[in-house]
Design a protein around this motif. Structure first.
Motif, PDB file in Angstrom:
ATOM      1  N   MET A   1       0.850  -1.189   0.000  1.00 55.89           N
ATOM      2  CA  MET A   1       0.000   0.000   0.000  1.00 55.89           C
ATOM      3  C   MET A   1       0.887   1.241   0.000  1.00 55.89           C
ATOM      4  SD  MET A   1      -3.113   0.957   2.598  1.00 55.89           S
ATOM      5  CE  MET A   1      -3.974  -0.572   2.201  1.00 55.89           C
ATOM      6  N   LEU A   2       0.539   2.214  -0.822  1.00 52.66           N
ATOM      7  CA  LEU A   2       1.347   3.418  -0.951  1.00 52.66           C
ATOM      8  C   LEU A   2       1.044   4.430   0.154  1.00 52.66           C
ATOM      9  CD1 LEU A   2       1.130   4.014  -4.814  1.00 52.66           C
ATOM     10  CD2 LEU A   2       3.003   2.948  -3.530  1.00 52.66           C
ATOM     11  N   VAL A   3       2.058   5.201   0.494  1.00 52.07           N
ATOM     12  CA  VAL A   3       1.898   6.245   1.503  1.00 52.07           C
ATOM     13  C   VAL A   3       0.772   7.203   1.116  1.00 52.07           C
ATOM     14  CG1 VAL A   3       2.999   8.291   2.490  1.00 52.07           C
ATOM     15  CG2 VAL A   3       4.262   6.141   2.365  1.00 52.07           C
ATOM     16  N   GLU A   4       0.659   7.543  -0.167  1.00 51.64           N
ATOM     17  CA  GLU A   4      -0.371   8.493  -0.593  1.00 51.64           C
ATOM     18  C   GLU A   4      -1.783   7.976  -0.337  1.00 51.64           C
ATOM     19  OE1 GLU A   4       0.115   9.255  -4.736  1.00 51.64           O
ATOM     20  OE2 GLU A   4      -0.516   7.251  -5.368  1.00 51.64           O
ATOM     21  N   ASP A   5      -1.932   6.663  -0.174  1.00 47.34           N
ATOM     22  CA  ASP A   5      -3.240   6.082   0.110  1.00 47.34           C
ATOM     23  C   ASP A   5      -3.607   6.160   1.585  1.00 47.34           C
ATOM     24  OD1 ASP A   5      -3.604   5.321  -2.578  1.00 47.34           O
ATOM     25  OD2 ASP A   5      -2.443   3.489  -2.262  1.00 47.34           O
ATOM     26  N   ARG A   6      -2.615   6.422   2.459  1.00 48.39           N
ATOM     27  CA  ARG A   6      -2.856   6.423   3.898  1.00 48.39           C
ATOM     28  C   ARG A   6      -2.608   7.780   4.557  1.00 48.39           C
ATOM     29  NH1 ARG A   6      -5.932   2.361   4.983  1.00 48.39           N
ATOM     30  NH2 ARG A   6      -5.837   3.444   6.961  1.00 48.39           N
ATOM     31  N   MET A   7      -1.818   8.628   3.923  1.00 46.78           N
ATOM     32  CA  MET A   7      -1.416   9.868   4.576  1.00 46.78           C
ATOM     33  C   MET A   7      -2.586  10.844   4.735  1.00 46.78           C
ATOM     34  SD  MET A   7       0.658  11.774   1.493  1.00 46.78           S
ATOM     35  CE  MET A   7      -0.202  12.561   0.108  1.00 46.78           C
ATOM     36  N   VAL A   8      -2.456  11.709   5.723  1.00 43.24           N
ATOM     37  CA  VAL A   8      -3.396  12.811   5.917  1.00 43.24           C
ATOM     38  C   VAL A   8      -2.886  13.986   5.102  1.00 43.24           C
ATOM     39  CG1 VAL A   8      -4.362  14.430   7.588  1.00 43.24           C
ATOM     40  CG2 VAL A   8      -4.024  12.032   8.221  1.00 43.24           C
ATOM     41  N   THR A   9      -3.732  14.533   4.256  1.00 46.04           N
ATOM     42  CA  THR A   9      -3.302  15.636   3.390  1.00 46.04           C
ATOM     43  C   THR A   9      -3.674  17.006   3.949  1.00 46.04           C
ATOM     44  OG1 THR A   9      -5.335  15.404   2.087  1.00 46.04           O
ATOM     45  CG2 THR A   9      -3.393  14.225   1.306  1.00 46.04           C
ATOM     46  N   ASP A  10      -4.665  17.043   4.832  1.00 49.58           N
ATOM     47  CA  ASP A  10      -5.065  18.306   5.453  1.00 49.58           C
ATOM     48  C   ASP A  10      -4.209  18.497   6.700  1.00 49.58           C
ATOM     49  OD1 ASP A  10      -6.320  20.621   6.188  1.00 49.58           O
ATOM     50  OD2 ASP A  10      -8.118  19.643   6.980  1.00 49.58           O
ATOM     51  N   VAL A  11      -2.991  18.983   6.494  1.00 53.63           N
ATOM     52  CA  VAL A  11      -2.001  19.026   7.572  1.00 53.63           C
ATOM     53  C   VAL A  11      -1.947  20.410   8.209  1.00 53.63           C
ATOM     54  CG1 VAL A  11       0.396  18.570   8.190  1.00 53.63           C
ATOM     55  CG2 VAL A  11      -0.635  17.360   6.254  1.00 53.63           C
ATOM     56  N   LEU A  35       3.246  18.533  14.741  1.00 50.99           N
ATOM     57  CA  LEU A  35       3.055  19.690  13.873  1.00 50.99           C
ATOM     58  C   LEU A  35       4.321  19.930  13.054  1.00 50.99           C
ATOM     59  CD1 LEU A  35       1.228  22.210  16.248  1.00 50.99           C
ATOM     60  CD2 LEU A  35       0.315  21.238  14.137  1.00 50.99           C
ATOM     61  N   PRO A  36       4.267  19.702  11.750  1.00 50.61           N
ATOM     62  CA  PRO A  36       5.417  20.034  10.903  1.00 50.61           C
ATOM     63  C   PRO A  36       5.645  21.540  10.881  1.00 50.61           C
ATOM     64  CG  PRO A  36       3.916  18.521   9.779  1.00 50.61           C
ATOM     65  CD  PRO A  36       3.198  19.037  10.988  1.00 50.61           C
ATOM     66  N   VAL A  37       6.907  21.917  10.786  1.00 48.52           N
ATOM     67  CA  VAL A  37       7.274  23.326  10.651  1.00 48.52           C
ATOM     68  C   VAL A  37       7.793  23.515   9.227  1.00 48.52           C
ATOM     69  CG1 VAL A  37       8.695  25.204  11.542  1.00 48.52           C
ATOM     70  CG2 VAL A  37       7.898  23.396  13.096  1.00 48.52           C
ATOM     71  N   GLY A 104       7.026   9.134  15.906  1.00 46.38           N
ATOM     72  CA  GLY A 104       5.571   9.021  15.908  1.00 46.38           C
ATOM     73  C   GLY A 104       4.908   9.426  14.613  1.00 46.38           C
ATOM     74  N   CYS A 105       5.673  10.101  13.737  1.00 43.54           N
ATOM     75  CA  CYS A 105       5.089  10.517  12.469  1.00 43.54           C
ATOM     76  C   CYS A 105       6.186  10.770  11.449  1.00 43.54           C
ATOM     77  CB  CYS A 105       4.225  11.767  12.648  1.00 43.54           C
ATOM     78  SG  CYS A 105       5.205  13.283  12.802  1.00 43.54           S
ATOM     79  N   LEU A 106       5.792  10.828  10.195  1.00 43.78           N
ATOM     80  CA  LEU A 106       6.699  11.173   9.106  1.00 43.78           C
ATOM     81  C   LEU A 106       6.016  12.193   8.201  1.00 43.78           C
ATOM     82  CD1 LEU A 106       8.349   7.855   7.825  1.00 43.78           C
ATOM     83  CD2 LEU A 106       9.494   9.808   8.865  1.00 43.78           C
ATOM     84  N   PRO A 107       6.606  13.373   8.050  1.00 45.31           N
ATOM     85  CA  PRO A 107       6.088  14.297   7.040  1.00 45.31           C
ATOM     86  C   PRO A 107       6.284  13.680   5.656  1.00 45.31           C
ATOM     87  CG  PRO A 107       7.511  15.427   8.614  1.00 45.31           C
ATOM     88  CD  PRO A 107       7.692  13.958   8.843  1.00 45.31           C
ATOM     89  N   VAL A 108       5.349  13.931   4.760  1.00 44.91           N
ATOM     90  CA  VAL A 108       5.423  13.402   3.401  1.00 44.91           C
ATOM     91  C   VAL A 108       5.705  14.569   2.460  1.00 44.91           C
ATOM     92  CG1 VAL A 108       4.255  12.054   1.625  1.00 44.91           C
ATOM     93  CG2 VAL A 108       3.712  11.664   4.045  1.00 44.91           C
ATOM     94  N   ILE A 117       1.092  13.952   5.930  1.00 43.55           N
ATOM     95  CA  ILE A 117       1.763  13.428   7.110  1.00 43.55           C
ATOM     96  C   ILE A 117       1.260  12.012   7.365  1.00 43.55           C
ATOM     97  CG2 ILE A 117       0.071  14.309   8.783  1.00 43.55           C
ATOM     98  CD1 ILE A 117       2.463  14.970  10.615  1.00 43.55           C
ATOM     99  N   LEU A 118       2.170  11.147   7.792  1.00 43.65           N
ATOM    100  CA  LEU A 118       1.846   9.756   8.102  1.00 43.65           C
ATOM    101  C   LEU A 118       2.185   9.509   9.559  1.00 43.65           C
ATOM    102  CD1 LEU A 118       0.944   7.117   6.489  1.00 43.65           C
ATOM    103  CD2 LEU A 118       3.362   6.484   6.577  1.00 43.65           C
ATOM    104  N   THR A 119       1.236   8.986  10.331  1.00 45.04           N
ATOM    105  CA  THR A 119       1.458   8.762  11.757  1.00 45.04           C
ATOM    106  C   THR A 119       1.525   7.278  12.079  1.00 45.04           C
ATOM    107  OG1 THR A 119      -0.891   8.668  12.352  1.00 45.04           O
ATOM    108  CG2 THR A 119       0.134  10.861  12.227  1.00 45.04           C
ATOM    109  N   GLN A 120       1.927   6.986  13.300  1.00 44.00           N
ATOM    110  CA  GLN A 120       1.948   5.601  13.762  1.00 44.00           C
ATOM    111  C   GLN A 120       0.571   4.953  13.638  1.00 44.00           C
ATOM    112  OE1 GLN A 120       3.445   5.839  17.796  1.00 44.00           O
ATOM    113  NE2 GLN A 120       5.503   5.216  17.166  1.00 44.00           N
TER     114      GLN A 120
END
Length: 217
Positions: A1-11, A35-37, A104-108, A117-120
């Protein structure tokens, strides 16, 4: 499964000159912990977590002293060495980064711009879906040599029993690396007919605790 299918886009994001107070307000309002900076080009240059904030203001909930801490800039507490991933990375591969770096998370990022953003929690949900653990059924494990017996043979046996496979995984026994385990999640609540039939065909089935007194190991 691709990251784009699981990530939150409204960051929800911060700039490095936003205050710690603003970071706290956003986290509390949206019930989030990361919170990404980003800079003006929307590139991720840091990340602020609830852990960073607790470390910076340990007495926030117990005293009104040191209120100046709230007005410090997030660039003073953010993690600057940020690990990122790409929308076309596989979540299964990215899960290794979560484990290795205890994050706990990875910015995409795509083209050096934050796109999600992808979280645990996202990774865990992916694992649940990929293993079909969210579907009703049962699981059996077969000690498998891959030589005298084949996966096709097993599928035929189960199909003849009108038992279908939700998911099939192959892994090595951690205590015996030379032993291969075939883990199968079935669409039936009662795996006993499948277990006994497989055993009759010479397969060594590891018996789940719920399988009663069926013979096997």
């Amino acid at each position: 499964m691709l990251v784009e299918d699981r990530m939150v886009t409204d960051v929800h994001v911060l700039s490095e000159d936003d205050t710690i107070e603003k970071a706290i307000q956003i986290m509390q309002k949206y019930n989030i912990r990361h919170l990404p900076v980003v800079n003006k080009e929307k590139k991720c240059i840091g990340i602020v977590t609830d852990r960073d904030i607790r470390s910076a203001v340990p007495s926030i909930f117990s005293t009104d002293e040191h209120q100046e801490i709230f007005y410090k800039y997030v660039k003073e507490i953010m993690t600057k060495e940020v690990i990122t991933c790409h929308p076309l990375d596989y979540v299964e591969d990215i899960a290794r980064l979560f484990y290795q770096h205890n994050i706990g998370c990875l910015p995409v990022e795509k083209n050096e711009r934050l796109v999600g953003i992808l979280t645990q929690t996202d990774v865990l949900q992916t694992f649940i879906e990929l293993t079909a653990a969210n579907k009703p059924g049962s699981k059996i494990e077969i000690i498998f040599d891959g030589k005298s017996k084949t996966i096709t043979d097993i599928i035929k046996i189960l199909t003849d029993l009108n038992v279908h496979i939700h998911n099939l995984l192959i892994y090595q026994d951690r205590h015996n690396p030379d032993t291969t385990i075939l883990a199968i999640r079935l669409n039936t609540i009662n795996p006993l007919p499948a277990i006994t039939t497989l055993q009759r065909h010479g397969y060594l089935v590891k018996i789940p605790l719920s399988s009663g007194d069926a013979n096997g190991q």
